[in-house]
Design a protein around this motif. Structure first.
Motif, mmCIF file in Angstrom:
data_model
loop_
_atom_site.group_PDB
_atom_site.id
_atom_site.type_symbol
_atom_site.label_atom_id
_atom_site.label_comp_id
_atom_site.label_asym_id
_atom_site.label_seq_id
_atom_site.Cartn_x
_atom_site.Cartn_y
_atom_site.Cartn_z
ATOM 1 N N UNK A 1 0.832 -1.209 0.000
ATOM 2 C CA UNK A 1 0.000 0.000 0.000
ATOM 3 C C UNK A 1 0.862 1.251 0.000
ATOM 4 N N UNK A 2 1.921 1.236 0.797
ATOM 5 C CA UNK A 2 2.813 2.408 0.860
ATOM 6 C C UNK A 2 3.455 2.667 -0.498
ATOM 7 N N UNK A 3 3.908 1.613 -1.164
ATOM 8 C CA UNK A 3 4.579 1.799 -2.448
ATOM 9 C C UNK A 3 3.600 2.149 -3.565
ATOM 10 N N UNK A 4 2.348 1.732 -3.446
ATOM 11 C CA UNK A 4 1.325 2.138 -4.409
ATOM 12 C C UNK A 4 0.955 3.601 -4.231
ATOM 13 N N UNK A 5 1.049 4.090 -2.996
ATOM 14 C CA UNK A 5 0.826 5.511 -2.736
ATOM 15 C C UNK A 5 -0.549 5.860 -2.212
ATOM 16 N N UNK A 6 -1.337 4.868 -1.802
ATOM 17 C CA UNK A 6 -2.672 5.157 -1.289
ATOM 18 C C UNK A 6 -2.651 5.280 0.231
ATOM 19 N N UNK A 7 -3.612 6.018 0.744
ATOM 20 C CA UNK A 7 -3.834 6.037 2.187
ATOM 21 C C UNK A 7 -4.451 4.682 2.551
ATOM 22 N N UNK A 8 -4.131 4.126 3.720
ATOM 23 C CA UNK A 8 -4.447 2.713 3.932
ATOM 24 C C UNK A 8 -4.783 2.392 5.390
ATOM 25 N N UNK A 9 -5.802 1.543 5.543
ATOM 26 C CA UNK A 9 -6.107 0.936 6.834
ATOM 27 C C UNK A 9 -5.995 -0.569 6.696
ATOM 28 N N UNK A 10 -5.124 -1.184 7.482
ATOM 29 C CA UNK A 10 -5.085 -2.641 7.572
ATOM 30 C C UNK A 10 -5.979 -3.074 8.724
ATOM 31 N N UNK A 11 -7.026 -3.811 8.413
ATOM 32 C CA UNK A 11 -7.841 -4.440 9.450
ATOM 33 C C UNK A 11 -7.211 -5.802 9.724
ATOM 34 N N UNK A 12 -6.415 -5.885 10.807
ATOM 35 C CA UNK A 12 -5.682 -7.107 11.112
ATOM 36 C C UNK A 12 -6.680 -8.143 11.637
ATOM 37 N N UNK A 13 -7.042 -9.065 10.758
ATOM 38 C CA UNK A 13 -8.045 -10.050 11.083
ATOM 39 C C UNK A 13 -7.484 -11.244 11.822
ATOM 40 N N UNK A 14 -8.375 -12.157 12.170
ATOM 41 C CA UNK A 14 -7.967 -13.366 12.878
ATOM 42 C C UNK A 14 -9.119 -14.355 12.865
#
Length: 458
Positions: free
Chosen positions: A147-160
Motif C-alpha cells: 500500500x505504501x509503495x502504491x501511494x494510497x492512504x491505507x487501513x489494515x484491518x488485522x483479522x484473525x
C-alpha cells in the motif's frame, strides 16, 4: 501553507461532498503541500506564490477520492472460482485454497488489488486480512508495504480466526490462530504500524473475521484490545440468512444482539455487509453510531440479498462502500460500486426513491471516511483537509451528452481517471498508475494464482 508548493486545478466542475453538498459548475482548487488550501467558483486567485503546476481540467469533474471500506486483497489470486455458490458453500470451496497462501502470493495479490482500485479513483483503501497459515511469513508487513509503495492512504484491518473445523467453524485447522496468538499478533501489528496523526498514510484496526470463524472470547478480548490501544474495530456482520440461523443456534440470539453482548457496537466499530438487519438492528446501529461497509456487487454475486441502505441512512447509520474480496467481486473496482449501489438498492422496498446520484457519491467518499474514522481529514473537498482527490474525464463519447456531471459519473459508464492525488501527490495519470508497473503486476498475479492452484490441488 505560505511556503508550500502549490498545484492549481481550474476550469472543472467540482462536487465537494461537504455538509451542504456544495458544487461548482466551473471552479478551481489550490493544493498546498498535502492539504487543500482553497477552492471555489471561477479561476484561482491571482498572485499565488510557489505555484509549481497548473492543471486545465476542462471537461472534468473533481470529487474527493473514493474510500474503500471493505476488501480482502489476498483473494485477487482466486478470482473466478466457485461462481455459482452462496456464501457458506463458497467459503467451504475456497478456504482450503486460501489456507495455502504465503508471503509472495499475498504481496502479488495486494499489489493487484491496490493497483486496480487506485487507477479507478480510490485514494483511501483498506484490507481485512484474516488468513495467517502457519509459517506463511510477515503477511501484515507485506500488505502495508504494498500500500505504501502504491501511494494510497491505507487501513489494515488485522483479522484473525480461532474457530476451525474441529470447533464447528469453516476454516481448516492449520489456517487459524490460537486465541492468545491472534491477540498478541494483532497488538504487535498495531504497535508497529498504526499512525494516529492527521495525515497518517497507514492505520491499523482490530478485526476478528466473523461470528462463525472466531470464538466469543476472541471477539470480546479483541474489542477490549482495540479500545486499550485506541484503534477501530472491524468484522463481518449479518451477511446471510445462514449466519443469522448460526447465531441463533449457537448463541441464542441474532447477530446484532450477539455483537452488542461482546462489546462490538459503537462509533469505533464498522461491519461489512449488514444485509439481514431488522428495524431493531438498524436502531441499535444508529444509537451506537456503528458503521456499515455496503458491498452491493459482492452481495449480489453470493446471492446474499439487498442491504437496507436507505433505512440505515434515514436512521443515521454511517454507511460507506466496499469492493469486498475479488473472489466475490472479480472487477475489484470501487467506482463501479457507486452505480451498483444505486441500482441494486432501487430493486428493494424503496424502489426509485432508494438512492440518488449524490447519495451514492457520498457513500463512496464522505461516508467511507466516516466509517474508517477519518472524516476530519478526508472524504470531502474542504480547505484544510488532505489533498485526496480525483479528476474524472466526462467529455468523451461515454458521458458528454449527460448535462449533470454527478449523474454522468454515477449513472454512466465507468469514467476515466485523468488524475488522482493522494496526500498532494499524483499517483494516476490518464488511467495508469504512476507508482507501479501494471503489466508487471499482472504478470506476477497470474504466476502466483497458478502456483496457488497447483499447491491447493496437491
Amino acid at each position: 501553507m505560505a511556503a508550500a508548493q502549490r498545484i492549481v486545478i481550474e476550469n472543472c466542475a467540482i462536487a465537494t461532498v461537504d455538509a451542504d453538498d456544495t458544487e461548482y459548475a466551473s471552479g478551481h482548487l489550490v493544493l498546498a503541500g498535502n492539504r487543500i488550501e482553497s477552492l471555489g467558483a471561477g479561476h484561482a486567485p491571482d498572485g499565488l506564490e510557489n505555484v509549481v503546476r497548473r492543471v486545465d481540467a476542462s471537461g472534468h469533474l473533481v470529487t474527493p477520492g473514493l474510500v474503500n471500506t471493505h476488501h480482502h486483497f489476498y483473494q485477487w489470486i482466486t478470482r473466478g472460482l466457485a461462481t455459482d455458490h452462496n456464501l457458506f458453500n463458497w467459503l467451504v470451496a475456497l478456504y482450503p485454497v486460501w489456507a495455502r497462501i504465503d508471503e509472495k502470493m499475498v504481496d502479488a495479490a495486494a499489489r493487484g488489488s491496490l493497483a486496480m482500485m487506485a487507477r479507478g479513483g480510490v485514494t483511501t483503501a483498506m484490507d481485512h486480512h484474516y488468513v495467517f497459515p502457519h509459517g506463511s511469513g510477515d503477511l501484515s508487513g507485506t500488505i502495508i508495504r504494498a500500500a505504501r509503495e502504491t501511494g494510497v492512504r491505507f487501513t489494515l484491518a488485522r483479522g484473525s480466526m480461532d474457530r476451525s473445523e474441529k470447533d464447528g467453524g469453516l476454516p481448516p485447522d492449520f489456517a487459524v490462530e490460537t486465541l492468545d496468538g491472534a491477540l498478541a499478533a494483532t497488538e504487535e501489528t498495531v504497535r508497529q504500524h498504526h499512525d494516529s496523526s492527521f495525515d497518517a498514510m497507514t492505520q491499523v484496526a482490530v478485526a476478528p473475521c466473523s461470528p462463525f470463524s472466531v470464538s466469543t472470547e476472541l471477539l470480546r478480548q479483541g474489542a477490549e484490545l482495540a479500545r486499550r490501544l485506541g484503534v477501530r474495530l472491524h468484522t463481518h456482520g449479518s451477511e446471510t440468512v445462514e449466519e443469522e440461523k448460526f447465531c441463533h443456534e449457537l448463541f441464542g440470539m441474532g447477530p446484532t444482539d450477539y455483537f452488542e453482548s461482546t462489546g462490538w457496537l459503537g462509533e469505533d466499530v464498522w461491519m461489512a455487509h449488514c444485509v439481514h438487519m431488522n428495524d431493531s438492528d438498524i436502531a441499535a446501529f444508529a444509537r451506537t453510531r456503528t458503521g456499515v461497509a455496503h458491498c452491493p456487487s459482492s452481495n449480489a454475486r453470493l446471492a446474499a440479498g439487498i442491504a437496507r441502505v436507505p433505512d440505515m441512512l434515514a436512521a443515521g447509520v454511517p454507511v460507506g462502500l466496499g469492493v469486498d474480496g475479488t473472489a466475490s467481486n472479480e472487477s475489484g473496482e470501487l467506482h463501479t460500486e457507486l452505480r451498483n449501489a444505486l441500482l441494486i438498492n432501487r430493486l428493494g422496498a424503496h424502489r426509485e426513491t432508494a438512492l440518488n446520484a449524490r447519495q451514492a457519491l457520498r457513500l463512496g467518499t464522505y461516508g467511507g471516511a466516516q466509517v474508517l474514522g477519518r472524516a476530519r481529514e478526508t472524504g470531502s473537498l474542504e480547505p484544510g483537509k488532505l489533498a485526496d482527490l480525483v479528476l474524472w474525464k466526462l467529455d468523451t463519447l461515454a458521458h458528454a451528452s449527460i448535462a449533470d456531471p454527478v449523474t454522468a459519473l454515477v449513472f454512466g459508464a465507468a469514467a476515466p481517471v485523468t488524475a488522482s492525488f493522494v496526500n498532494g501527490r499524483q499517483i494516476v495519470e490518464n488511467g495508469r498508475l504512476l507508482t507501479a508497473d501494471e503489466d508487471a503486476i499482472a504478470h506476477d498475479t497470474r504466476d502466483e494464482a497458478r502456483r496457488l492452484a497447483r499447491i491447493a490441488a496437491q
